[in-house]
Design a protein around this motif. Structure first.
Motif, PDB file in Angstrom:
ATOM      1  N   VAL A  28     -14.452-104.282  52.172  1.00 35.21           N
ATOM      2  CA  VAL A  28     -15.587-103.365  52.145  1.00 35.21           C
ATOM      3  C   VAL A  28     -16.570-103.794  51.059  1.00 35.21           C
ATOM      4  N   ALA A  29     -17.846-103.872  51.413  1.00 42.85           N
ATOM      5  CA  ALA A  29     -18.877-104.272  50.457  1.00 42.85           C
ATOM      6  C   ALA A  29     -19.356-103.038  49.696  1.00 42.85           C
ATOM      7  N   THR A  30     -18.782-102.798  48.511  1.00 44.69           N
ATOM      8  CA  THR A  30     -19.139-101.600  47.753  1.00 44.69           C
ATOM      9  C   THR A  30     -19.949-101.905  46.495  1.00 44.69           C
ATOM     10  N   LYS A  31     -19.967-103.138  46.034  1.00 45.19           N
ATOM     11  CA  LYS A  31     -20.746-103.487  44.842  1.00 45.19           C
ATOM     12  C   LYS A  31     -22.231-103.317  45.159  1.00 45.19           C
ATOM     13  N   ALA A  32     -22.925-102.525  44.331  1.00 43.23           N
ATOM     14  CA  ALA A  32     -24.353-102.268  44.563  1.00 43.23           C
ATOM     15  C   ALA A  32     -25.192-103.112  43.619  1.00 43.23           C
ATOM     16  N   GLU A  33     -26.178-103.789  44.182  1.00 46.32           N
ATOM     17  CA  GLU A  33     -27.110-104.595  43.400  1.00 46.32           C
ATOM     18  C   GLU A  33     -28.508-104.031  43.627  1.00 46.32           C
ATOM     19  N   LEU A  34     -29.147-103.597  42.546  1.00 44.64           N
ATOM     20  CA  LEU A  34     -30.482-103.009  42.618  1.00 44.64           C
ATOM     21  C   LEU A  34     -31.492-104.059  42.184  1.00 44.64           C
ATOM     22  N   ARG A  35     -32.579-104.154  42.920  1.00 43.71           N
ATOM     23  CA  ARG A  35     -33.643-105.099  42.568  1.00 43.71           C
ATOM     24  C   ARG A  35     -34.970-104.353  42.487  1.00 43.71           C
ATOM     25  N   PHE A  36     -35.725-104.658  41.421  1.00 44.82           N
ATOM     26  CA  PHE A  36     -37.042-104.057  41.232  1.00 44.82           C
ATOM     27  C   PHE A  36     -37.974-105.137  40.710  1.00 44.82           C
ATOM     28  N   SER A  37     -39.047-105.379  41.431  1.00 45.19           N
ATOM     29  CA  SER A  37     -39.990-106.415  41.035  1.00 45.19           C
ATOM     30  C   SER A  37     -41.060-105.815  40.124  1.00 45.19           C
ATOM     31  N   VAL A  38     -40.972-106.140  38.846  1.00 43.58           N
ATOM     32  CA  VAL A  38     -41.951-105.653  37.878  1.00 43.58           C
ATOM     33  C   VAL A  38     -43.298-106.303  38.165  1.00 43.58           C
ATOM     34  N   THR A  72     -17.963-100.160  39.787  1.00 42.95           N
ATOM     35  CA  THR A  72     -16.734 -99.470  39.386  1.00 42.95           C
ATOM     36  C   THR A  72     -16.283 -98.410  40.385  1.00 42.95           C
ATOM     37  N   GLU A  73     -17.207 -97.892  41.183  1.00 43.94           N
ATOM     38  CA  GLU A  73     -16.837 -96.849  42.151  1.00 43.94           C
ATOM     39  C   GLU A  73     -16.249 -97.488  43.403  1.00 43.94           C
ATOM     40  N   ARG A  74     -15.553 -96.661  44.194  1.00 47.86           N
ATOM     41  CA  ARG A  74     -14.908 -97.191  45.400  1.00 47.86           C
ATOM     42  C   ARG A  74     -15.778 -97.080  46.638  1.00 47.86           C
ATOM     43  N   THR A  75     -16.974 -96.481  46.486  1.00 47.94           N
ATOM     44  CA  THR A  75     -17.860 -96.335  47.644  1.00 47.94           C
ATOM     45  C   THR A  75     -19.227 -96.942  47.343  1.00 47.94           C
ATOM     46  N   GLN A  76     -19.908 -97.337  48.412  1.00 46.96           N
ATOM     47  CA  GLN A  76     -21.272 -97.845  48.273  1.00 46.96           C
ATOM     48  C   GLN A  76     -22.174 -96.783  47.670  1.00 46.96           C
ATOM     49  N   LEU A  77     -22.046 -95.567  48.176  1.00 49.49           N
ATOM     50  CA  LEU A  77     -22.904 -94.468  47.730  1.00 49.49           C
ATOM     51  C   LEU A  77     -22.709 -94.205  46.237  1.00 49.49           C
ATOM     52  N   GLY A  78     -21.461 -94.181  45.795  1.00 45.76           N
ATOM     53  CA  GLY A  78     -21.181 -93.953  44.374  1.00 45.76           C
ATOM     54  C   GLY A  78     -21.787 -95.026  43.498  1.00 45.76           C
ATOM     55  N   ASN A  79     -21.627 -96.281  43.880  1.00 47.06           N
ATOM     56  CA  ASN A  79     -22.185 -97.390  43.110  1.00 47.06           C
ATOM     57  C   ASN A  79     -23.709 -97.386  43.159  1.00 47.06           C
ATOM     58  N   ARG A  80     -24.261 -97.004  44.293  1.00 41.28           N
ATOM     59  CA  ARG A  80     -25.721 -96.937  44.427  1.00 41.28           C
ATOM     60  C   ARG A  80     -26.291 -95.870  43.488  1.00 41.28           C
ATOM     61  N   GLU A  81     -25.631 -94.720  43.433  1.00 43.02           N
ATOM     62  CA  GLU A  81     -26.094 -93.651  42.536  1.00 43.02           C
ATOM     63  C   GLU A  81     -26.004 -94.079  41.073  1.00 43.02           C
ATOM     64  N   LYS A  82     -24.894 -94.725  40.717  1.00 44.46           N
ATOM     65  CA  LYS A  82     -24.700 -95.153  39.321  1.00 44.46           C
ATOM     66  C   LYS A  82     -25.727 -96.214  38.915  1.00 44.46           C
ATOM     67  N   VAL A  83     -25.986 -97.174  39.780  1.00 39.88           N
ATOM     68  CA  VAL A  83     -26.933 -98.239  39.440  1.00 39.88           C
ATOM     69  C   VAL A  83     -28.362 -97.679  39.388  1.00 39.88           C
ATOM     70  N   THR A  84     -28.647 -96.672  40.199  1.00 36.39           N
ATOM     71  CA  THR A  84     -29.968 -96.037  40.162  1.00 36.39           C
ATOM     72  C   THR A  84     -30.144 -95.289  38.846  1.00 36.39           C
ATOM     73  N   ARG A  85     -29.098 -94.567  38.416  1.00 33.84           N
ATOM     74  CA  ARG A  85     -29.158 -93.860  37.126  1.00 33.84           C
ATOM     75  C   ARG A  85     -29.337 -94.852  35.978  1.00 33.84           C
ATOM     76  N   LYS A  86     -28.634 -95.970  36.074  1.00 28.94           N
ATOM     77  CA  LYS A  86     -28.742 -97.016  35.052  1.00 28.94           C
ATOM     78  C   LYS A  86     -30.191 -97.531  34.976  1.00 28.94           C
ATOM     79  N   PHE A  87     -30.804 -97.731  36.137  1.00 30.05           N
ATOM     80  CA  PHE A  87     -32.195 -98.193  36.213  1.00 30.05           C
ATOM     81  C   PHE A  87     -33.140 -97.169  35.575  1.00 30.05           C
TER      82      PHE A  87
END
Length: 135
Positions: A28-38, A72-87
């Motif tokens: 399962v692809a759960t690692k979320a990678e966020l990209r933002f072009s400044v 670190t989360e086991r779901t795509q949604l969880g990792n997506r939320e965490k990486v968005t908060r980090k951003f």
């Protein structure tokens, strides 16, 4: 600056990640990678763009893109939320203006205490010296 307005310009990619999940990790692809072009952001002003390039220089790619990951989360949604908060935290911190430092002086008592300690230390070291019998 309200970082939430930048959310429409974020792109996400998902990949398989290590960590907790047992055999589920391998399929399962759960690692979320966020990209933002400044560089290409239509929502940033030139001044905001310059601030981000200066403050986030070590985190930007050569193309002026910010890439953050979370796995670190086991779901795509969880990792997506965490990486968005980090951003959002990262952007808010970049636009924070530091509180100006008010210069202070040590109190008279502190200066006196330091001098007393120096005097004691000095006499202690002086008393440690050997007395030369030739004198």
């Amino acid at each position: 600056m309200d970082a939430i307005r930048l959310l429409p310009e974020l792109t996400y990619q998902f990949a398989r990640s290590g960590g907790a999940g047992g055999q589920n990790v391998n399929k399962v692809a759960t690692k979320a990678e966020l990209r933002f072009s400044v560089r290409d952001s239509a929502l940033l002003t030139d001044a905001e763009r310059a601030i981000l390039f200066e403050k986030l220089a070590s985190k930007l790619t050569g193309e002026g893109e910010l890439v953050l990951t979370h796995q670190t989360e086991r779901t795509q949604l969880g990792n997506r939320e965490k990486v968005t908060r980090k951003f959002l935290r990262l952007i808010e911190k970049a636009f924070e203006t530091p509180k100006p430092r008010r210069p202070t002086r040590p109190s008279r008592a502190a200066v006196e205490e330091r001098r007393t300690d120096k005097r004691l230390r000095s006499t202690l070291k002086t008393n440690r010296r050997r007395v030369d019998p030739g004198e």
